[in-house]
Design an enzyme around this catalytic site. Sequence first.
Site, PDB file in Angstrom:
ATOM      1  N   CYS A 105      46.635  35.951  40.098  1.00  0.00           N
ATOM      2  CA  CYS A 105      47.210  36.513  41.328  1.00  0.00           C
ATOM      3  C   CYS A 105      47.183  38.034  41.182  1.00  0.00           C
ATOM      4  O   CYS A 105      47.692  38.574  40.200  1.00  0.00           O
ATOM      5  CB  CYS A 105      48.640  36.016  41.538  1.00  0.00           C
ATOM      6  SG  CYS A 105      49.407  36.748  42.986  1.00  0.00           S
ATOM      7  N   THR A 168      41.279  35.976  44.416  1.00  0.00           N
ATOM      8  CA  THR A 168      40.967  37.010  45.407  1.00  0.00           C
ATOM      9  C   THR A 168      40.687  38.377  44.758  1.00  0.00           C
ATOM     10  O   THR A 168      41.057  38.635  43.622  1.00  0.00           O
ATOM     11  CB  THR A 168      42.147  37.178  46.377  1.00  0.00           C
ATOM     12  OG1 THR A 168      43.346  37.332  45.605  1.00  0.00           O
ATOM     13  CG2 THR A 168      42.291  35.975  47.286  1.00  0.00           C
ATOM     14  N   GLY A 218      35.423  31.059  46.244  1.00  0.00           N
ATOM     15  CA  GLY A 218      35.312  32.426  46.765  1.00  0.00           C
ATOM     16  C   GLY A 218      34.320  32.447  47.915  1.00  0.00           C
ATOM     17  O   GLY A 218      33.116  32.456  47.691  1.00  0.00           O
ATOM     18  N   GLY A 240      39.075  27.530  50.650  1.00  0.00           N
ATOM     19  CA  GLY A 240      40.359  28.021  51.146  1.00  0.00           C
ATOM     20  C   GLY A 240      40.226  28.660  52.516  1.00  0.00           C
ATOM     21  O   GLY A 240      40.496  28.039  53.545  1.00  0.00           O
TER      22      GLY A 240
END
Length: 279
Positions: A105, A168, A218, A240
């Site tokens: 994260c 991310t 990704g 996602g």
Amino acid sequence: MDEDAGSMERIFNCGAGAIVTKSIGLKPRDGYPNPTVIELDHGILNAMGLPNPGIDNFKDEITKLKKIKIPIIASIFGSDLKDFVKLAEKMQSYGANAVELNMSCPHAKGYGLEIGCDPDLVKKITFHVKKSITIPVFVKLSPNLVNITEIAKSAEDGNADGIVAINTVKAMKIDLELKMPVLSNKIGGYSGKAVKPIGIRCVYEISQNVNIPIIGVGGITTGEDVIEYLMAGASAVQVGSALYYRGLDVFKKICDEVNQWMTKHGYKNLSELIGVAHK
Ligand code: DHB
């Protein structure tokens, strides 16, 4: 869609093979104040701040999902070895089929990337989590590193069953009228189409240097994106942001597109495609 049993069941019924949960910690957390997410031209920027109900309250959600036999990969985050072990043991006792250690994260103080940038810590935490449970352990890594391969090797040395790449990409959006960052946390993580070439590069580099399977993630939006990740060396993928762009049945759409591509190009099994870009 990855935090309560009802929405996870809906996702599963839309063709996903398994569900990765929202990252769960020891205690309930509200996360950051809004704004926490914004759509940009080529992707989505978010900094939620790890909002989650806490591990004890999460038991009910997993128990409900187990009744309908949905494979669950439980994502967990902690600030040290003890947290990760405790969370992993609880997830296993609730019936999770695997755990994913969030070491990536990009913006939560004391968590995620702050742990996932230290090769020794990644190895130590992975090793002790592995020793304390019997279900598979995956380690999710960040692209915001000088050398993602080094950290992937640490996870492998800690006996991880698989690497998940990528989380991310650290990013920011400034509002010109307000002359300030849009997100309340200022810095967030960028996902969606724009990050796919970064994910492909990371999976390609990792697969040249580790022998455990890689789950590619990704920017995967279409079946062709999946084929590209497989060619780079991934054996499975996560989706996602594409839910936002293509709707809940994105999983079925992507599977159909993968099948069509394989038929057109004369492939029968996905395994024939894994890592072919290295030959
Ligand atoms: C959050 C962001 C992440 O990239 C992640 O892996 C987990 C949680 C968040 O902001 O909640």
